[in-house]
Write a protein that holds these residues in place. Structure first.
Motif, PDB file in Angstrom:
ATOM      1  N   GLN A  42      10.783  30.579  25.704  1.00  0.00           N
ATOM      2  CA  GLN A  42       9.348  31.348  26.356  1.00  0.00           C
ATOM      3  C   GLN A  42       9.889  31.883  27.377  1.00  0.00           C
ATOM      4  OE1 GLN A  42      10.585  28.204  26.358  1.00  0.00           O
ATOM      5  NE2 GLN A  42       8.690  26.900  26.863  1.00  0.00           N
ATOM      6  N   ILE A  43      11.159  32.292  27.873  1.00  0.00           N
ATOM      7  CA  ILE A  43      11.280  32.736  29.290  1.00  0.00           C
ATOM      8  C   ILE A  43      10.768  33.841  29.018  1.00  0.00           C
ATOM      9  CG2 ILE A  43      12.668  32.269  31.565  1.00  0.00           C
ATOM     10  CD1 ILE A  43      11.111  29.935  30.299  1.00  0.00           C
ATOM     11  N   MET A  44      10.493  34.859  30.501  1.00  0.00           N
ATOM     12  CA  MET A  44      10.515  35.651  30.627  1.00  0.00           C
ATOM     13  C   MET A  44      12.165  36.636  30.780  1.00  0.00           C
ATOM     14  SD  MET A  44      10.468  37.149  34.724  1.00  0.00           S
ATOM     15  CE  MET A  44      11.694  36.736  35.916  1.00  0.00           C
ATOM     16  N   GLU A  45      12.143  37.897  30.400  1.00  0.00           N
ATOM     17  CA  GLU A  45      12.929  38.807  29.541  1.00  0.00           C
ATOM     18  C   GLU A  45      13.582  39.076  31.253  1.00  0.00           C
ATOM     19  OE1 GLU A  45      16.439  40.322  27.227  1.00  0.00           O
ATOM     20  OE2 GLU A  45      14.530  39.524  27.334  1.00  0.00           O
ATOM     21  N   LYS A  46      13.098  39.517  31.866  1.00  0.00           N
ATOM     22  CA  LYS A  46      13.141  39.993  33.464  1.00  0.00           C
ATOM     23  C   LYS A  46      11.989  40.704  34.289  1.00  0.00           C
ATOM     24  CE  LYS A  46      13.333  45.031  31.358  1.00  0.00           C
ATOM     25  NZ  LYS A  46      14.639  45.979  31.692  1.00  0.00           N
ATOM     26  N   TYR A  47      11.903  40.909  34.990  1.00  0.00           N
ATOM     27  CA  TYR A  47      11.089  41.506  36.036  1.00  0.00           C
ATOM     28  C   TYR A  47      11.486  43.215  35.720  1.00  0.00           C
ATOM     29  CZ  TYR A  47      10.333  37.094  38.529  1.00  0.00           C
ATOM     30  OH  TYR A  47       9.930  36.190  38.669  1.00  0.00           O
TER      31      TYR A  47
ATOM     32  N   GLY B 186       3.666  24.979  34.277  1.00  0.00           N
ATOM     33  CA  GLY B 186       4.725  26.769  34.076  1.00  0.00           C
ATOM     34  C   GLY B 186       5.101  27.588  35.313  1.00  0.00           C
ATOM     35  N   ALA B 187       4.843  28.339  35.052  1.00  0.00           N
ATOM     36  CA  ALA B 187       4.754  29.890  35.695  1.00  0.00           C
ATOM     37  C   ALA B 187       4.853  31.423  34.956  1.00  0.00           C
ATOM     38  CB  ALA B 187       5.936  30.147  37.179  1.00  0.00           C
ATOM     39  N   THR B 188       3.929  32.138  35.950  1.00  0.00           N
ATOM     40  CA  THR B 188       4.176  33.290  34.328  1.00  0.00           C
ATOM     41  C   THR B 188       5.251  33.408  34.164  1.00  0.00           C
ATOM     42  OG1 THR B 188       2.119  34.344  36.013  1.00  0.00           O
ATOM     43  CG2 THR B 188       3.893  35.678  34.918  1.00  0.00           C
ATOM     44  N   GLU B 189       6.060  33.208  35.040  1.00  0.00           N
ATOM     45  CA  GLU B 189       7.540  34.237  34.293  1.00  0.00           C
ATOM     46  C   GLU B 189       8.358  32.964  33.020  1.00  0.00           C
ATOM     47  OE1 GLU B 189       7.165  35.123  38.965  1.00  0.00           O
ATOM     48  OE2 GLU B 189       6.550  33.813  37.457  1.00  0.00           O
ATOM     49  N   THR B 190       7.525  31.768  32.833  1.00  0.00           N
ATOM     50  CA  THR B 190       8.419  30.972  31.840  1.00  0.00           C
ATOM     51  C   THR B 190       7.467  30.124  30.803  1.00  0.00           C
ATOM     52  OG1 THR B 190       6.938  29.298  33.172  1.00  0.00           O
ATOM     53  CG2 THR B 190       9.100  29.468  33.716  1.00  0.00           C
ATOM     54  N   GLY B 191       6.076  31.710  30.700  1.00  0.00           N
ATOM     55  CA  GLY B 191       5.639  31.265  28.727  1.00  0.00           C
ATOM     56  C   GLY B 191       3.882  31.868  29.479  1.00  0.00           C
ATOM     57  N   PRO B 192       4.004  30.716  29.956  1.00  0.00           N
ATOM     58  CA  PRO B 192       3.945  29.734  31.072  1.00  0.00           C
ATOM     59  C   PRO B 192       4.521  29.052  30.847  1.00  0.00           C
ATOM     60  CG  PRO B 192       1.559  30.062  31.510  1.00  0.00           C
ATOM     61  CD  PRO B 192       2.015  30.724  30.274  1.00  0.00           C
ATOM     62  N   LEU B 193       4.211  28.666  29.960  1.00  0.00           N
ATOM     63  CA  LEU B 193       4.170  26.847  29.872  1.00  0.00           C
ATOM     64  C   LEU B 193       4.735  25.904  29.669  1.00  0.00           C
ATOM     65  CD1 LEU B 193       0.226  25.677  27.952  1.00  0.00           C
ATOM     66  CD2 LEU B 193       0.569  25.965  30.761  1.00  0.00           C
TER      67      LEU B 193
END
Length: 538
Positions: free
Chosen positions: A379-384, A313-320
């Motif tokens: 679980q994906i981020m809202e925004k930057y 994953g990535a920080t933007e995606t939860g991450p997992l």
């Protein structure tokens, strides 16, 4: 029926059902029950409100994996303020940028790192400075965490919260020099924690060892999941292979996480010292960051006796968002499991993973055709934070409505991912994201560097390590006017230590397109020609 998903309820549940059970084994030797952890969090909430912190304010935490981090995180979030954890490996300049970008009003900083905040405190909007050892911090006025708790009492006002409100901001290095604040809501964090509980098989009798930094996307969600399920946290102040084995044995650890570089450290220690690898529980270990090679998985499972899960994953995606733990696709006793487990794996529940071409069309599931990984999920981020253009690009590059991972992959008939290369200018070394652009910008500042391109190079120890192709100002790669060691020192002086360049090749010129754009792909192809794929296997 609709019930709001709110992150303070993870600690609420643990206090309700496991109040008298041990919650935290601290690095100080102290042990706290969930009632005690909850009381300390309440006191921190009260202390913040006494200092003017309100719902929506940002409060930073700079701490290794200690009990203070857990107490501060829940204390912040119970007030509706936004938990903003910081990577303790960054430089004072990095901290100055993040604290200013987020508009952080208060910070708790561990005594080992508070001096870096002290160095830039006059440059940031922060007014409240708290540490766990004031005697160890020289300079301005700092408050003692424990004294603050003692004086605060336990009464605080928990405001009304909504699940679509931001509750955490996790800064990621991304692909440019300035970090980006990944905004995550109560709903994002809660659903990700539910997914972690399910896919990582967490139960209330688990004992979790904190070998993964809590600042990494809230410790991959484990500050929520481990707490909510009523399991036990075993805290650490860093990675030491001998201490990990000893703690696994003495505390009966059943679950932990670690990048492939941590696994390599453990393997090296095991081969030299032959420690006991388990206590009174079977051990599960989750790894991510770069795909572990089969030899690493084999040692961890066959010699340590642990069960390895590879996640992605990535920080933007939860991450997992994916897991290789797909037991219907391999036999636990077959060597074929290693081939499966080094893949990034199948999508988490409720998560839609696609691999798409330049036009946004799905590539064939033939495990050969390469496309970019895109994902949708709760679980994906809202925004930057404060970056609407970067947010728009992240969700609309090849296809609308999906977060674009920047990783290039194949996908097989079962929908199992295998990352082959990276689209973004990012290097993942030892589980840490390093921006090649940031390294290039730094090296450009050296007077003996005329042009430079930085790419990931394969590393047995770290999976990947930054390598710089440098066109010297002298024009002669045989007489560059600067040494590799001097450039290494230059990056170490100007960037966080983990971003240091370790390999340099002096060249006459860089490969470019007709329009003058550097062809990093050619450099990567040459560097990785003996590897299966152009991403690291640590």
């Amino acid at each position: 029926m609709h019930k709001p998903l709110l992150v303070p309820e993870f600690l609420d549940r643990a206090r309700t059902h496991y109040g008298d059970d041990e919650a935290v084994v601290a690095t100080t030797g102290e042990r706290f029950t969930y009632n005690e952890l909850g009381e300390r969090a309440d006191r921190f909430s009260a202390a913040l409100q006494e200092r003017g912190i309100e719902k929506g304010d940002r409060v930073a935490v700079l701490d290794p994996n200690t009990h203070y981090h857990l107490e501060a995180a829940y204390g912040i979030m119970q007030t509706g303020a936004i938990h903003t954890p910081l990577n303790y490996r960054l430089t004072p300049d990095d901290f100055a940028y993040i604290l200013s970008d987020a508009g952080v009003d208060a910070i708790y900083a561990d005594y080992d790192y508070a001096d870096r905040i002290e160095e830039i405190r006059d440059e940031v909007p922060t007014e409240t400075f708290i540490t766990n050892d004031v005697d160890a911090v020289e300079g301005g006025e700092w408050e003692s965490f424990d004294d603050v708790l003692d004086e605060a009492g336990t009464d605080y006002d928990r405001p009304e919260m909504a699940e679509d409100e931001i509750i955490t901001i996790n800064y990621t290095s991304g692909t440019t020099g300035d970090p980006k604040g990944v905004c995550r809501t109560h709903r994002c964090e809660t659903i990700h924690a539910y997914l972690t509980v399910g896919h990582q098989s967490l139960t209330d009798d688990d004992i979790y060892l904190w070998t993964l930094p809590m600042f990494h996307a809230n410790g991959w969600g484990h500050i929520f999941a481990v707490t909510g399920i009523g399991a036990k946290h075993v805290c650490t102040r860093g990675i030491d292979a001998g201490e990990i084995f000893e703690t696994v044995r003495s505390e009966d650890v059943s679950y932990m996480c670690g990048a492939p570089t941590v696994l390599n450290m453990l393997i090296d220690y095991y081969e030299q010292n032959e420690p006991e690898t388990t206590g009174g529980a079977d051990v599960r270990l989750a790894t991510a960051g770069s795909a572990p090679p089969e030899a690493t998985i084999r040692t961890v499972e066959d010699e340590f006796g642990w069960y390895l899960k590879h996640v992605y994953g990535a920080t933007e995606t939860g991450p997992l968002i994916t897991t290789s733990d797909a037991r219907r696709h391999f036999d636990d006793d077959s060597d074929d499991r290693f081939r499966i487990k080094k893949r990034q794996g199948l999508a988490y529940l409720g998560t839609e993973i696609r691999v798409v071409d330049e036009d946004g069309n799905d590539v064939p599931r033939d495990d050969e055709t390469i496309g970019e990984v895109v994902v949708r999920g709760n679980q994906i981020m809202e925004k930057y934070w404060g970056k609407p253009e970067a947010t728009e690009e992240a969700f609309s590059d090849r296809i609308e409505g999906y977060y674009h991972m920047g990783d290039l992959a194949t996908i097989d008939e079962n929908g199992m991912l295998s990352i082959q290369d990276r689209k973004k200018d990012i290097i993942i070394s030892g589980g840490e994201n390093i921006s090649s652009i940031e390294l290039e910008d730094t090296l450009f500042d050296h007077p003996e560097v005329s042009d430079v391109a930085v790419i990931p190079a394969p590393s047995d120890e770290w999976g990947e390590t930054p390598k710089a192709f440098v066109v010297p100002a002298s024009g002669d790669p045989n007489e560059p006017g600067v040494t590799e060691a001097e450039l290494e020192d230059f990056t170490r002086e100007n960037l966080a230590g983990y971003k240091t360049i370790h390999r340099v090749e002096f060249v006459k010129q860089l490969p470019t397109t007709a329009t003058g754009k550097v062809q990093k792909y050619e450099l990567r192809q040459e560097e990785w020609e003996d590897e299966e794929r152009m991403v690291g296997q640590g």
